[in-house]
Scaffold this active site. Structure first.
Site, PDB file in Angstrom:
ATOM      1  N   CYS A  58     -23.918  19.602  13.364  1.00  0.00           N
ATOM      2  CA  CYS A  58     -23.443  19.632  11.977  1.00  0.00           C
ATOM      3  C   CYS A  58     -24.393  18.924  11.009  1.00  0.00           C
ATOM      4  O   CYS A  58     -24.779  19.492   9.991  1.00  0.00           O
ATOM      5  CB  CYS A  58     -22.044  19.036  11.900  1.00  0.00           C
ATOM      6  SG  CYS A  58     -20.846  20.072  12.754  1.00  0.00           S
ATOM      7  N   HIS A  59     -24.761  17.693  11.311  1.00  0.00           N
ATOM      8  CA  HIS A  59     -25.607  16.938  10.381  1.00  0.00           C
ATOM      9  C   HIS A  59     -26.750  16.233  11.094  1.00  0.00           C
ATOM     10  O   HIS A  59     -27.412  15.377  10.505  1.00  0.00           O
ATOM     11  CB  HIS A  59     -24.768  15.917   9.603  1.00  0.00           C
ATOM     12  CG  HIS A  59     -23.543  16.509   8.983  1.00  0.00           C
ATOM     13  ND1 HIS A  59     -22.287  16.351   9.524  1.00  0.00           N
ATOM     14  CD2 HIS A  59     -23.395  17.316   7.903  1.00  0.00           C
ATOM     15  CE1 HIS A  59     -21.403  17.016   8.791  1.00  0.00           C
ATOM     16  NE2 HIS A  59     -22.050  17.615   7.808  1.00  0.00           N
ATOM     17  N   GLY A  60     -26.963  16.560  12.371  1.00  0.00           N
ATOM     18  CA  GLY A  60     -28.163  16.095  13.058  1.00  0.00           C
ATOM     19  C   GLY A  60     -28.119  14.735  13.707  1.00  0.00           C
ATOM     20  O   GLY A  60     -29.166  14.211  14.094  1.00  0.00           O
TER      21      GLY A  60
END
Ligand code: FES
Length: 110
Positions: A58-60
């Protein structure tokens, strides 16, 4: 979730099964599911010196093989480690500690 006392070591696992990680696969940022990236090599969205672990799509956020989050990522803390116990060499129970797990096993086998 507090880290179980028996997992307070570099592997974040039981000392007698330190090659087995039991972790809650919920990213501590916003709850996506980190995916395993066990291969040690450069890969998309991972650093060139990657040594294996988990990547949150999702956001790393990235976590190492013990579920510890890397610095400067959105996730604020490590993956949770639930209470768990091994009932044999090939079987484990998640959500129970050894003491309460033995009582639970005795009740389920009646
Ligand atoms: S939910 Fe995993 S990095 Fe945001």
């Amino acid at each position: 979730m507090p880290l179980p006392e028996y997992c307070k070591n570099e592997y974040r696992s039981r000392a007698d099964h330190k090659n087995i990680l039991v972790a809650v696969a919920v990213c501590t940022h916003l709850g996506c599911t980190p995916t395993p990236r066990f291969q040690e090599s450069p890969q998309p969205n991972l650093p060139d010196n990657w040594r294996g672990g988990f990547l949150c799509p999702c956001h790393g956020s990235t976590y190492d093989l013990a579920g510890r989050v890397f610095k400067n990522k959105p996730a604020p803390q490590n993956l949770d480690i639930p209470p768990f116990m091994f009932t044999s060499a090939t079987q484990l129970v998640i959500g129970r500690t050894k003491r309460e797990g033995l009582k639970w096993l005795a009740q389920t086998r009646k």
